[in-house]
Design a protein around this motif. Structure first.
Motif, PDB file in Angstrom:
ATOM      1  N   VAL A 302     -14.104 114.379   4.454  1.00 12.53           N
ATOM      2  CA  VAL A 302     -13.706 113.124   5.238  1.00 12.53           C
ATOM      3  C   VAL A 302     -12.239 112.678   4.307  1.00 12.53           C
ATOM      4  O   VAL A 302     -12.274 112.668   3.429  1.00 12.53           O
ATOM      5  CB  VAL A 302     -14.929 112.048   4.636  1.00 12.53           C
ATOM      6  CG1 VAL A 302     -14.654 110.762   5.122  1.00 12.53           C
ATOM      7  CG2 VAL A 302     -16.215 112.591   5.247  1.00 12.53           C
ATOM      8  N   THR A 303     -11.539 112.247   5.466  1.00 11.84           N
ATOM      9  CA  THR A 303     -10.286 111.535   4.793  1.00 11.84           C
ATOM     10  C   THR A 303     -10.623 110.033   4.782  1.00 11.84           C
ATOM     11  O   THR A 303     -10.969 109.376   5.705  1.00 11.84           O
ATOM     12  CB  THR A 303      -9.349 111.791   6.260  1.00 11.84           C
ATOM     13  OG1 THR A 303      -9.204 113.095   6.236  1.00 11.84           O
ATOM     14  CG2 THR A 303      -7.759 111.081   5.555  1.00 11.84           C
ATOM     15  N   LEU A 304      -9.924 109.523   3.547  1.00  7.06           N
ATOM     16  CA  LEU A 304      -9.953 108.244   3.275  1.00  7.06           C
ATOM     17  C   LEU A 304      -8.779 107.462   3.382  1.00  7.06           C
ATOM     18  O   LEU A 304      -7.805 108.160   3.063  1.00  7.06           O
ATOM     19  CB  LEU A 304     -10.685 107.992   1.935  1.00  7.06           C
ATOM     20  CG  LEU A 304     -12.096 108.740   1.610  1.00  7.06           C
ATOM     21  CD1 LEU A 304     -12.386 108.668   0.056  1.00  7.06           C
ATOM     22  CD2 LEU A 304     -13.235 108.150   2.411  1.00  7.06           C
ATOM     23  N   GLY A 305      -8.857 106.030   3.831  1.00  7.53           N
ATOM     24  CA  GLY A 305      -7.618 105.283   3.698  1.00  7.53           C
ATOM     25  C   GLY A 305      -8.090 103.871   3.457  1.00  7.53           C
ATOM     26  O   GLY A 305      -9.127 103.667   2.873  1.00  7.53           O
ATOM     27  N   ASP A 306      -7.292 103.092   3.875  1.00  3.45           N
ATOM     28  CA  ASP A 306      -7.609 101.627   3.580  1.00  3.45           C
ATOM     29  C   ASP A 306      -8.758 100.905   4.634  1.00  3.45           C
ATOM     30  O   ASP A 306      -9.346 100.066   4.468  1.00  3.45           O
ATOM     31  CB  ASP A 306      -6.310 100.617   3.695  1.00  3.45           C
ATOM     32  CG  ASP A 306      -5.294 100.851   2.817  1.00  3.45           C
ATOM     33  OD1 ASP A 306      -5.714 101.319   1.669  1.00  3.45           O
ATOM     34  OD2 ASP A 306      -4.149 100.818   2.947  1.00  3.45           O
ATOM     35  N   GLY A 307      -8.655 101.752   5.731  1.00  5.02           N
ATOM     36  CA  GLY A 307      -9.754 101.369   6.759  1.00  5.02           C
ATOM     37  C   GLY A 307     -10.830 102.166   6.646  1.00  5.02           C
ATOM     38  O   GLY A 307     -11.366 102.678   5.490  1.00  5.02           O
ATOM     39  N   GLU A 308     -11.624 102.503   7.683  1.00  8.15           N
ATOM     40  CA  GLU A 308     -12.831 103.238   8.051  1.00  8.15           C
ATOM     41  C   GLU A 308     -12.518 104.733   7.595  1.00  8.15           C
ATOM     42  O   GLU A 308     -11.496 105.128   7.996  1.00  8.15           O
ATOM     43  CB  GLU A 308     -13.328 103.103   9.470  1.00  8.15           C
ATOM     44  CG  GLU A 308     -13.909 101.810   9.726  1.00  8.15           C
ATOM     45  CD  GLU A 308     -15.386 101.629   8.852  1.00  8.15           C
ATOM     46  OE1 GLU A 308     -16.162 102.620   8.652  1.00  8.15           O
ATOM     47  OE2 GLU A 308     -15.401 100.271   8.481  1.00  8.15           O
ATOM     48  N   PRO A 309     -13.541 105.354   6.997  1.00  9.13           N
ATOM     49  CA  PRO A 309     -13.280 106.877   6.753  1.00  9.13           C
ATOM     50  C   PRO A 309     -13.472 107.631   7.986  1.00  9.13           C
ATOM     51  O   PRO A 309     -13.804 107.232   8.908  1.00  9.13           O
ATOM     52  CB  PRO A 309     -14.273 107.222   5.657  1.00  9.13           C
ATOM     53  CG  PRO A 309     -15.456 106.084   6.048  1.00  9.13           C
ATOM     54  CD  PRO A 309     -14.559 105.002   6.328  1.00  9.13           C
ATOM     55  N   SER A 310     -12.843 108.721   7.889  1.00  6.39           N
ATOM     56  CA  SER A 310     -12.715 109.598   9.293  1.00  6.39           C
ATOM     57  C   SER A 310     -14.213 110.242   9.477  1.00  6.39           C
ATOM     58  O   SER A 310     -15.074 109.994   8.489  1.00  6.39           O
ATOM     59  CB  SER A 310     -11.747 110.659   9.015  1.00  6.39           C
ATOM     60  OG  SER A 310     -12.184 111.568   8.190  1.00  6.39           O
ATOM     61  N   LEU A 311     -14.495 110.710  10.464  1.00  4.65           N
ATOM     62  CA  LEU A 311     -15.424 111.591  10.651  1.00  4.65           C
ATOM     63  C   LEU A 311     -15.645 112.760   9.995  1.00  4.65           C
ATOM     64  O   LEU A 311     -14.373 113.127   9.580  1.00  4.65           O
ATOM     65  CB  LEU A 311     -15.738 111.756  12.122  1.00  4.65           C
ATOM     66  CG  LEU A 311     -15.950 110.602  13.156  1.00  4.65           C
ATOM     67  CD1 LEU A 311     -16.087 111.268  14.571  1.00  4.65           C
ATOM     68  CD2 LEU A 311     -17.233 109.945  12.912  1.00  4.65           C
ATOM     69  N   ALA A 312     -16.650 113.276   9.338  1.00  6.51           N
ATOM     70  CA  ALA A 312     -16.653 114.531   8.697  1.00  6.51           C
ATOM     71  C   ALA A 312     -16.301 115.701   9.344  1.00  6.51           C
ATOM     72  O   ALA A 312     -16.689 115.823  10.722  1.00  6.51           O
ATOM     73  CB  ALA A 312     -18.135 114.381   7.931  1.00  6.51           C
ATOM     74  N   TYR A 313     -15.373 116.460   8.783  1.00  7.92           N
ATOM     75  CA  TYR A 313     -15.207 117.608   9.623  1.00  7.92           C
ATOM     76  C   TYR A 313     -15.145 119.110   8.684  1.00  7.92           C
ATOM     77  O   TYR A 313     -15.328 119.008   7.587  1.00  7.92           O
ATOM     78  CB  TYR A 313     -13.450 117.748   9.940  1.00  7.92           C
ATOM     79  CG  TYR A 313     -12.704 117.307   8.842  1.00  7.92           C
ATOM     80  CD1 TYR A 313     -12.175 118.159   7.925  1.00  7.92           C
ATOM     81  CD2 TYR A 313     -12.283 116.073   8.522  1.00  7.92           C
ATOM     82  CE1 TYR A 313     -11.208 117.857   6.884  1.00  7.92           C
ATOM     83  CE2 TYR A 313     -11.707 115.693   7.297  1.00  7.92           C
ATOM     84  CZ  TYR A 313     -11.241 116.311   6.575  1.00  7.92           C
ATOM     85  OH  TYR A 313     -10.227 116.295   5.514  1.00  7.92           O
ATOM     86  N   PRO A 314     -15.371 120.040   9.477  1.00  6.53           N
ATOM     87  CA  PRO A 314     -15.873 121.377   8.632  1.00  6.53           C
ATOM     88  C   PRO A 314     -14.562 121.736   7.821  1.00  6.53           C
ATOM     89  O   PRO A 314     -13.359 121.621   8.199  1.00  6.53           O
ATOM     90  CB  PRO A 314     -16.143 122.496   9.478  1.00  6.53           C
ATOM     91  CG  PRO A 314     -16.459 121.585  10.846  1.00  6.53           C
ATOM     92  CD  PRO A 314     -15.666 120.260  10.792  1.00  6.53           C
TER      93      PRO A 314
END
Length: 688
Positions: A302-314
């Protein structure tokens, strides 16, 4: 989020000025001939019937704890949970070398060394101050990031009311977290070591409180409240936390921003059996170990930033294998992956930057139970075991990012020569597939005596869980039975882990009626294939396997000549009423709701058909078991005695849901082997 004061007791001096190891006591309740009892050194109390419990004498316990090389191999010290210190100089681990599972700390040999760890004379002092609590077995441990503390999860008396105790590496200082709670379990440390994640179970409540405890001022922050709550990981800047919540098979992961209070479900709509998380080194990436939304457990990102985290990816996934364990390199560049391949462990090293995967050397044992990188990333430490390999610790060198050709053993030291023959006599199993009565593919591990020809007396052993999995691990009971000429077949019936989510959920609720028939399918397979003598088959199991044993003995009494129930559920109504509230809350998704599904649970409870049991039954239980409380065993024994049967009752007064003490494990194996052997090998000895 709420604040509370005083979750732990302050620093305390080391009280371990003198040290004694308490004796292990097994209570034996059985109606058996006096000659049989006398042969085994068991004396019945004067003026009491044979059904009265009596204690093994110290002399008898000493005999059970060690009886020559074979016993030294089967009941030798086990080693698990290697944890390298943050500075890379020390190693902590769990071992039962002194008779119970304890925490130990020793110097970690340099990476270039091929020597083993020198074991200290004494374990860390983990005795609790409360005089009402029995001594605690160490279940888990972890270093604080600054190396100042070892956090130990303790199980007093082997029971479910666990404690968390902080101990300095030299044993001089100790702090207990939330000593007034019903139970406390260990979570993750903050990167700076100032806060520790724990789950606190208040008295009488089914939900746990996932908390961050500040070790500087004693305050705690409640992050979440729910079934099976756990603090999984804390970001490097201390601003984010991932918490696991949910009942069995319905777990999810929640990302919490400690500044804003914002909560994000990391796997929306994806109830999981496996759910854990770790932050990457930079804090911009989160790694999830889960089977949410997929058939097999995998590593997701999961990629994290200041906004919403990304969708989980394999990040790492296999179509046919579960990901058992993940260890992250402290530098953030690599991950060690442990895959479950048909029950055996397969290791890989994943480069998180390039996605390239390379193999790692085979571990000493078939099954890896834990893995951890050293702080400098130059080695991977493993705990492993196999059918012929007692639990041990090993190291795989990773100098210049190139794995060594083989793993080197850290603990224990090379066995002495007089044990070699006993080690060589241990038997490895073969994996067999068979089909359930509805056509579902099942499998099991068969241990056979080396000299066996044709059909042999066979004990079917059923594992616990039911989400656990029978794997090729070190099993003293199996080896002792095989040495007596009795084969052991250990199947993975539906509901077991390691075969995908659908298989694990195949025994939920009303599907348990079909799952019970898998035991009969195992008998059919063994007899039709000529492996087992149909007149000499027994059934045994522990925990859920004990329940399944009772169910099989009541559903299919004509199939079995003997049975052994180890801490199994007899009546779901009394189980839900008497177990710990947090265990009951989490179990409803697996077994059913005790109110809404009352009639189904009654139909599934063996106690209501106990009169159908015809085979001699040995019941084994621990007095401190509050997972499956002692009342489950007592009502089975009482019901059978009321109808004139003579069940055996082996009660350990210093054990809980598992038999952990060395002397007790030896007693358990010897008494089970004796009970099974008399009924499977002495054809004319069968009694009701």
């Amino acid at each position: 989020m709420t604040k509370a004061r005083g979750p732990f007791r302050g620093d305390r001096p080391n009280r371990n000025s003198s040290r004694t190891t308490s004796g292990s006591t097994a209570l034996w309740q059985v109606a058996l001939p006096d000659v049989w009892l006398q042969e085994r050194g068991i004396q019945m109390d004067d003026g009491h019937d044979r059904g009265v419990a009596v204690a093994f004498a110290d002399r008898r316990r000493a005999q059970l704890a060690g009886d020559g090389p074979a016993s030294d191999v089967l009941f030798g010290a086990a080693y698990s949970d290697p944890a390298p210190s943050p500075d890379g100089k020390m190693l902590a681990w769990i071992s039962d070398r002194d008779g119970r599972p304890r925490a130990w700390v020793g110097a970690l040999p340099p990476a270039a060394s091929v020597g083993t760890v020198t074991e200290p004379d004494w374990p860390l002092p983990t005795e609790l101050d409360d005089p009402e609590l029995p001594a605690g077995d160490v279940q888990a441990l972890s270093w604080s990031p600054d190396g100042g503390w070892l956090a130990c999860q303790l199980s007093p008396g082997g029971g479910e009311r666990t404690r968390v105790l902080l101990v300095s590496p030299d044993g001089a200082r100790r702090r207990e977290i939330a000593p007034d709670a019903a139970a406390v379990t260990l979570g993750a440390w903050s990167p700076g070591g100032r806060r520790l994640g724990v789950t606190i179970y208040p008295q009488g409540r089914g939900d746990g409180l996932a908390c961050l405890v500040d070790l500087r001022d004693g305050t705690s922050t409640v992050l979440a409240d729910g079934p099976a709550a756990k603090v999984c990981t804390i970001s490097g800047d201390g601003r984010r936390v991932v918490v696991r919540l949910g009942r069995r098979g319905a777990r999810h992961l929640e990302l919490i921003d400690l500044r804003t209070g914002r909560r994000t479900d990391l796997i929306p709509g994806g109830d999981a059996t496996v759910a854990d998380a770790r932050f990457g080194v930079t804090g911009s990436q989160l790694f999830l170990h889960t089977d949410a939304g997929r058939e097999r457990a995998a590593l997701l990102g999961v990629t994290l930033g200041d906004g919403e985290p990304s969708l989980a990816y394999p990040v790492a996934a296999r179509a046919d294998d579960d990901l058992d364990l993940v260890a992250l390199d402290p530098s953030g560049a690599r991950a060690a992956l442990v895959w479950n391949v048909d029950g055996r462990s397969e290791l890989e090293l994943l480069d998180l930057r390039s996605g390239m995967v390379g193999p790692l050397p085979e571990p000493p044992g078939d099954v890896v139970s834990s893995a951890a990188f050293t702080r400098d990333g130059t080695a991977l430490l493993l705990a492993s075991e196999g059918p012929t390999v007692p639990p041990q610790l090993a190291r795989i060198g990773l100098d210049a990012c190139v794995p060594a050709l083989e793993a080197t053993v850290l603990l224990p030291a090379e066995p002495p020569e007089h044990l070699w023959d006993a080690l060589n006599a241990l038997v490895g199993p073969t994996l067999h597939e068979f089909t359930g009565e509805d056509g579902l593919t099942l499998s099991g591990w068969l241990f056979r005596p080396r000299t066996a020809l044709g059909a042999t007396p066979t004990l079917i052993w059923l594992h616990g869980g039911p989400e656990a999995q029978e794997r090729p691990t070190f099993q003293p009971l199996f080896q002792a039975l095989v040495a007596e000429g009795i084969a052991v077949f250990a199947p993975n019936v539906r509901g077991s882990g390691g075969f995908g989510r659908s298989f694990t959920q195949a025994d939920d609720h009303e599907r348990r009626f079909t799952a019970i028939t898998d035991v009969r399918a195992a008998v059919t397979f063994l007899t039709d294939s000529g492996l087992a003598d149909p007149a000499r088959i027994g059934v045994a199991g522990r925990s859920y396997g004990g329940y399944l044993t009772l169910a099989a003995l009541t559903w299919f009494p004509e199939l079995f000549r003997v049975g052994v129930d180890v801490c199994g559920i007899a009546d779901f109504e009394t189980f839900y009423a008497d177990t710990e509230p947090w265990i009951a809350t989490a179990a409803t998704t697996k077994y059913g709701d005790p109110v809404r599904d009352r009639e189904m649970l009654r139909a599934l409870s063996p106690i209501h058909a106990i009169e159908r049991v015809g085979a001699p039954l040995l019941v084994v239980h621990g007095a401190h078991d509050t997972d499956v409380p002692l009342g489950e065993a007592e009502q089975v024994v009482a019901a059978l005695r009321e109808r004139g049967a003579s069940p055996g009752f082996l009660l350990f007064d210093d054990e809980g849901h598992q038999v952990r003490g060395t002397a007790n494990r030896a007693a358990f194996v010897r008494e089970v082997v004796g009970w099974v052997g008399r009924n499977l090998q002495e054809v004319d000895s069968r009694t009701a």
